[in-house]
Design an enzyme around this catalytic site. Structure first.
Site, PDB file in Angstrom:
ATOM      1  N   ARG A   1       2.545  12.659  10.572  1.00  0.00           N
ATOM      2  CA  ARG A   1       1.295  12.609  10.116  1.00  0.00           C
ATOM      3  C   ARG A   1       0.631  11.301  10.365  1.00  0.00           C
ATOM      4  NH1 ARG A   1      -0.633   9.585   5.872  1.00  0.00           N
ATOM      5  NH2 ARG A   1      -2.130  10.629   4.317  1.00  0.00           N
TER       6      ARG A   1
ATOM      7  N   ASP B   1      -1.682   8.770  10.361  1.00  0.00           N
ATOM      8  CA  ASP B   1      -2.489   8.265   9.225  1.00  0.00           C
ATOM      9  C   ASP B   1      -3.804   7.472   9.551  1.00  0.00           C
ATOM     10  OD1 ASP B   1      -2.533   7.284   6.238  1.00  0.00           O
ATOM     11  OD2 ASP B   1      -2.537   5.325   7.385  1.00  0.00           O
TER      12      ASP B   1
ATOM     13  N   GLN C   1      -2.814  -5.474   6.105  1.00  0.00           N
ATOM     14  CA  GLN C   1      -2.795  -4.323   7.248  1.00  0.00           C
ATOM     15  C   GLN C   1      -3.818  -4.501   8.079  1.00  0.00           C
ATOM     16  OE1 GLN C   1      -3.548  -2.014   3.721  1.00  0.00           O
ATOM     17  NE2 GLN C   1      -2.061  -0.593   4.402  1.00  0.00           N
TER      18      GLN C   1
ATOM     19  N   GLU D   1      -4.972  13.091   9.477  1.00  0.00           N
ATOM     20  CA  GLU D   1      -5.307  12.627   8.344  1.00  0.00           C
ATOM     21  C   GLU D   1      -6.611  12.017   8.381  1.00  0.00           C
ATOM     22  OE1 GLU D   1      -5.574   9.853   4.351  1.00  0.00           O
ATOM     23  OE2 GLU D   1      -5.167   9.195   6.329  1.00  0.00           O
TER      24      GLU D   1
ATOM     25  N   HIS E   1      -2.958   0.758  11.965  1.00  0.00           N
ATOM     26  CA  HIS E   1      -2.519  -0.580  11.347  1.00  0.00           C
ATOM     27  C   HIS E   1      -1.224  -0.921  11.363  1.00  0.00           C
ATOM     28  CE1 HIS E   1      -4.073   1.745   7.790  1.00  0.00           C
ATOM     29  NE2 HIS E   1      -2.878   1.376   7.443  1.00  0.00           N
TER      30      HIS E   1
ATOM     31  N   ASP F   1       0.704  -1.135   0.004  1.00  0.00           N
ATOM     32  CA  ASP F   1       0.067   0.015   0.022  1.00  0.00           C
ATOM     33  C   ASP F   1       0.898   1.207   0.099  1.00  0.00           C
ATOM     34  OD1 ASP F   1      -2.222   1.750   0.034  1.00  0.00           O
ATOM     35  OD2 ASP F   1      -2.680   1.487   2.554  1.00  0.00           O
TER      36      ASP F   1
ATOM     37  N   HIS G   1      -1.032  12.157  -2.970  1.00  0.00           N
ATOM     38  CA  HIS G   1      -0.844  10.749  -3.784  1.00  0.00           C
ATOM     39  C   HIS G   1      -2.050   9.775  -3.588  1.00  0.00           C
ATOM     40  CE1 HIS G   1      -1.025  10.145   0.589  1.00  0.00           C
ATOM     41  NE2 HIS G   1      -1.212   8.775   0.426  1.00  0.00           N
ATOM     42  N   ASP G   2      -3.026  10.407  -2.991  1.00  0.00           N
ATOM     43  CA  ASP G   2      -4.410   9.558  -3.042  1.00  0.00           C
ATOM     44  C   ASP G   2      -5.407   9.985  -4.104  1.00  0.00           C
ATOM     45  OD1 ASP G   2      -3.862   7.592  -1.027  1.00  0.00           O
ATOM     46  OD2 ASP G   2      -4.343   8.993   0.535  1.00  0.00           O
TER      47      ASP G   2
END
Ligand code: GLC
Length: 607
Positions: free
Chosen positions: A246, A248, A216, A290, A148, A105, A356-357
């Site tokens: 950051r 996540d 994950q 995030e 995760h 990922d 990036h998403d």
């Protein structure tokens, strides 16, 4: 309440006051004290003098993958001048901690939080990067995947090895009875990649909670040992010299049966504890959250005026609203959303137009209804517009996670491809190229002037377009987001110095606006902002104010000239004579009408 008391109270609220919980709390205090004692002198200096750096107008960020940008960490050291030329002052390095082998990922499946991905370098290389960039006044942000771990992480490996204590670090069940109950109320994140929210592991005969993919494993934050362990890792990273963490996927951090398992209340206590801990050990560290969820939930992750959780939150909504305004040539949604929420004074936004998403088309449905539009139909319009299935679209985006039942989808693509440059290059229509360049410029200008930290997605500064080469890579081809994650093209970067090229136009305008932003203290991340309704659906007007100063910005979201009446604007700003800092135009607000050219941006400061 004193901060240490607050931490203790929150901890016992979540983990109870049994003897075991008290001993876990003592462990937490001990690891905090140890981390504090290990803090390097130069970092302690920053803790004294640089606690509010996230608010400075000097902050202009870039987010990048190290392997795609420079190959590895050692070569990143040579790139300092690239960032300095543009004016970048903080960099988000995409996942660099040791991920699992194979599919991971994009690095968000971490095997070891204390080692660097060997393909990128060593821990020493990373520390050298941190030291070098600190020396140049550039802050570094890294991802901390907190929800995760990879199934190869030592905790998961022990759990797979029948260690029952470690199994309690995760959420797992012997039968599918409870998983099925969860599945009734928990939506799927990536239905293609991980249908249902659990994965069955025959070797331990258990169903494991896996929100994102089978590899994950979601952590069980109801276990204090998980919380302590993750704090310990976080402080370890802070002590290497990282400036921003950051966090996540925070909305997923707490699970309860019969709920959506998103944004649950205890997450706020966990984040408040993270904040109290970092304030005690490493106060110059900033926490970026995030949470790509509804804005009314995002806003809660700032915490309250007295109880900060994350100082900075991604402004996912702004990104969607900007694309909405380009597609519909209508800024009303953007205006409403700008004024919709009050964020605490100790919080600020991370503003971006690409990352990036993918882009998920979540927007303020009530506002859309109030314009007489149907939210479902409007979402379909946006999906089709950006996927270039709509007559007249300038975009070359690609659908992602398409759902054939309700036709829902998200969108992938780079800024330049989404805003028309790819199409204009293909059709060789020069006026379309100019329009696309102006759109890109407008998008960058907007994030540079909006309250918060602007974040440029690496490659967008040189007008990078979609790259299909990921389809040839078996490890990537099933993941459409790689279309906007190409290898950085240094030849293209060269062209940013050659007048007349698109790269030059995008790069040089951006560079100029970055330097103007830095000269304007009233673009500080705590200064007020307000969007004004200009009696024009096409022109967005943003006012920033700070003590006696005022600044306004105008953005024409259409390909036509627009005349606007400035009476309303005059009521909100001081004085009448303004100069546009970008093009030098003079404005006298005593004249009622002001004209803007297609996609024009003006940034006005009082004379
Ligand atoms: C965040 C990342 C995304 C990743 C997910 C799971 O949303 O931005 O790329 O897939 O977390 O870690």
């Amino acid at each position: 309440m004193r901060k240490s008391n607050e931490l203790k109270t929150l901890y016992s609220q979540i983990y109870g006051s049994s003897q075991q919980a008290q001993s876990d709390y003592s462990d937490l205090l001990a690891l905090m004290a140890q981390a504090k004692a290990l803090r390097k002198p130069e970092l302690s200096q920053m803790d004294k003098h640089q606690v509010n750096w996230v608010f400075s107008q000097d902050m202009v960020g870039m987010t990048l993958y190290i392997d795609l940008f420079s190959g590895d960490l050692k070569h990143l050291i040579d790139k300092v001048e690239y960032f300095k030329d543009l004016g970048i002052t903080y960099i988000h390095l995409m996942p660099l901690l040791k991920p699992r082998d194979g599919e991971n990922d994009g690095g968000y499946a971490v095997e070891d939080y204390r080692q660097i991905d060997p393909r990128l370098g060593t821990l020493d290389d990373f520390v050298e990067v941190l030291d070098t960039y600190r020396h140049h006044g550039i802050k570094i942000c890294i991802d901390y995947v907190v929800n995760h771990v990879a199934k190869e992480h030592e905790w998961a490996k022990a759990a797979l090895n029948h260690d029952t204590q470690k199994q309690d670090y995760f959420i797992m069940y012997d039968t599918d009875e409870i998983p099925n109950l969860y599945n009734r109320s928990v939506p799927e994140v990536l239905p293609d990649k991980c249908p249902g929210n659990f994965t069955y592991y025959p070797e331990i005969k258990k169903y494991v909670f896996t929100s994102f993919s089978d590899f994950q494993w979601d952590l069980n934050f109801k276990n204090p040992k998980v919380f302590n362990g993750m704090v310990d890792n976080l402080l370890y990273l802070a002590n290497l010299g990282v400036n921003m963490i950051r966090l996540d996927a925070i909305p997923f951090m707490w699970k309860e049966l019969h709920t959506s398992c998103r944004n649950l209340e205890p997450i706020h206590d966990l984040l408040r504890m993270f904040n109290l801990i970092k304030e005690e050990v490493c106060p110059s560290l900033a926490i970026l959250g995030e949470a790509i969820v509804q804005p009314e939930e995002i806003i809660k992750y700032f915490g309250s005026e007295e109880k900060t959780e994350c100082e900075v939150m991604y402004n996912a909504n702004l990104m969607v609203d900007i694309y909405h305004a380009f597609a519909s040539r209508d800024v009303r949604l953007l205006t409403i959303d700008t004024n919709r929420f009050r964020i605490p004074s100790k919080g600020t936004w991370m503003n971006y137009v690409r990352c990036h998403d993918d882009i998920g088309w979540g927007f303020n449905e009530d506002a859309i209804r109030s314009f007489g539009m149907d939210p479902y139909a409007h979402k379909q319009f946006l999906i089709r517009f950006y996927d270039n299935e709509f007559e007249g679209s300038f975009s070359r985006g690609e659908p992602y996670q398409y759902n054939p039942v309700n036709h829902d989808a998200r969108t992938n693509g780079t800024l330049a491809s989404l805003l028309g440059l790819q199409q204009a290059t293909e059709t060789k229509e020069s006026y379309k190229r100019l329009e696309a360049l102006r759109r890109i410029n407008l998008a960058h200008a907007l994030i540079l002037s909006y309250r918060g930290m602007p974040l440029i997605y690496s490659g967008d500064e040189i007008a990078t377009i979609n790259d299909q080469s990921y389809l040839n890579d078996p490890a990537k081809k099933a993941e459409g987001r790689w279309v906007h994650r190409p290898i950085f093209d240094w030849k293209r970067a060269e062209r940013s110095k050659q007048a007349g090229t698109s790269e030059y136009e995008v790069y040089q305008s951006l560079k100029q606006m970055i330097s103007i932003r830095k000269s304007l203290p009233l673009l500080d991340g705590q200064a007020n902002q307000k969007a004004l309704d200009m009696n024009s659906h096409q022109v967005y007007c943003l006012i920033r104010s700070h003590e006696n100063e005022s600044f306004f910005a105008l953005y024409n979201f259409s390909e036509f000239n627009q005349k606007i009446n400035v009476e309303e604007l005059r009521r909100w700003v001081r004085g009448t004579h303004y100069t546009d800092l970008i093009q030098g135009r003079q404005f006298n607000l005593e004249h009622k009408i002001l004209e803007l050219s297609p996609y024009e941006v003006v940034w006005c400061k009082k004379d």
